[in-house]
Design an enzyme around this catalytic site. Sequence first.
Site, PDB file in Angstrom:
ATOM      1  CG  LEU A  58      -1.811  -1.279   1.197  1.00  0.00           C
ATOM      2  CD1 LEU A  58      -2.694  -0.814   2.756  1.00  0.00           C
ATOM      3  CD2 LEU A  58      -2.917  -1.120   0.168  1.00  0.00           C
ATOM      4  CG  ASP A  59       1.021   3.969  -3.271  1.00  0.00           C
ATOM      5  OD1 ASP A  59       1.878   3.157  -3.353  1.00  0.00           O
ATOM      6  OD2 ASP A  59       0.405   4.406  -4.249  1.00  0.00           O
ATOM      7  N   PRO A  60       2.299   5.024   0.844  1.00  0.00           N
ATOM      8  CG  PRO A  60       4.419   5.879   0.982  1.00  0.00           C
ATOM      9  CD  PRO A  60       3.508   5.157   0.066  1.00  0.00           C
ATOM     10  CE  LYS A  61       0.259  12.150   0.100  1.00  0.00           C
ATOM     11  NZ  LYS A  61      -0.154  13.012  -0.960  1.00  0.00           N
ATOM     12  CB  VAL A  62      -3.025   3.789   0.406  1.00  0.00           C
ATOM     13  CG1 VAL A  62      -4.291   2.717   0.596  1.00  0.00           C
ATOM     14  CG2 VAL A  62      -2.929   4.452  -0.782  1.00  0.00           C
TER      15      VAL A  62
END
Length: 302
Positions: free
Chosen positions: A64-68
Amino acid sequence: MSLRGPPEERSPTELLTFGVVNLDKPPGPSSHQVSGWLRDAVDETLVQRDADTTIDRAAHAGTLDPKVTGCLPVMLGDATRLAPVFLEGAKEYVAVLECHAPVPADAESVVAEFEGPIYQKPPRKSAVSRRLRVREIYDLEVLEAEERRLLLRIRCESGTYIRKLCHDLGLALGTGAHMGHLRRTATDPFDDRTLHSAHDFLDALAFWLEDDDPDPLYEVVDPAERILEGIPSVVIADSAAREVAEGAPVYAPGVLDADDDIERDTLVACYTPNGAAVCLGTFVGDPEADSGLVVDLERVLV
């Protein structure tokens, strides 16, 4: 060699060295950072408990991307060998589609057209080769609509790029669009009904370390066999399991039971009669035959 005992009877140490946490990933850190923090916390706790083993690895299921935020199963210790299982299962997300113009009246029907196979090319920042590939969208539903926003629920094949899907939806809608907030609500066989925060996990470790109370740990950490729910199973004799531990495949005489109608070349999980996972492998033969190869090994778990 000794085989693992039943999943429901494992000690805290056994659980932490062959277990999985259905983690609710917070926004900010990368998936790799989060799994590293859990690994280090377990390792430090086992050292302080004077356990006869520690762990040097942990792995997450699907980056998962950092913001997700959302569902990020983290495999501990030897459970990392089960990572290929997550490539078999579906993923589910809730995403905000930020449209660059008012949402058209026919938005729901346009969105529905994306159900089924779609072509995707990984983004430039991706760690994989940027070759055109097909991914399946199993279900795509508009949950809410505002003037310039759509709230979407997306159930899709593993490896689908939601950011790219949102871009393509914007083109189809005629407005242009980008992905806003994204939360993963499921990665089979885990979903958001059993999520635990990193704080829950650290608190559970502290209760065991400081109060000798393992109960919170059993609530937060599942035996690694939990990952295998939904994978066809083959039960093998303890003697066959010991041969598997030495690198031998599973032959028909060692098979005690198998799920009905397993198709050839299917990924299967092998267990001892007490429910402990032994290996992952490819189903290649008849389990009811008197001889011959039944499961070709892919990952040994004992």
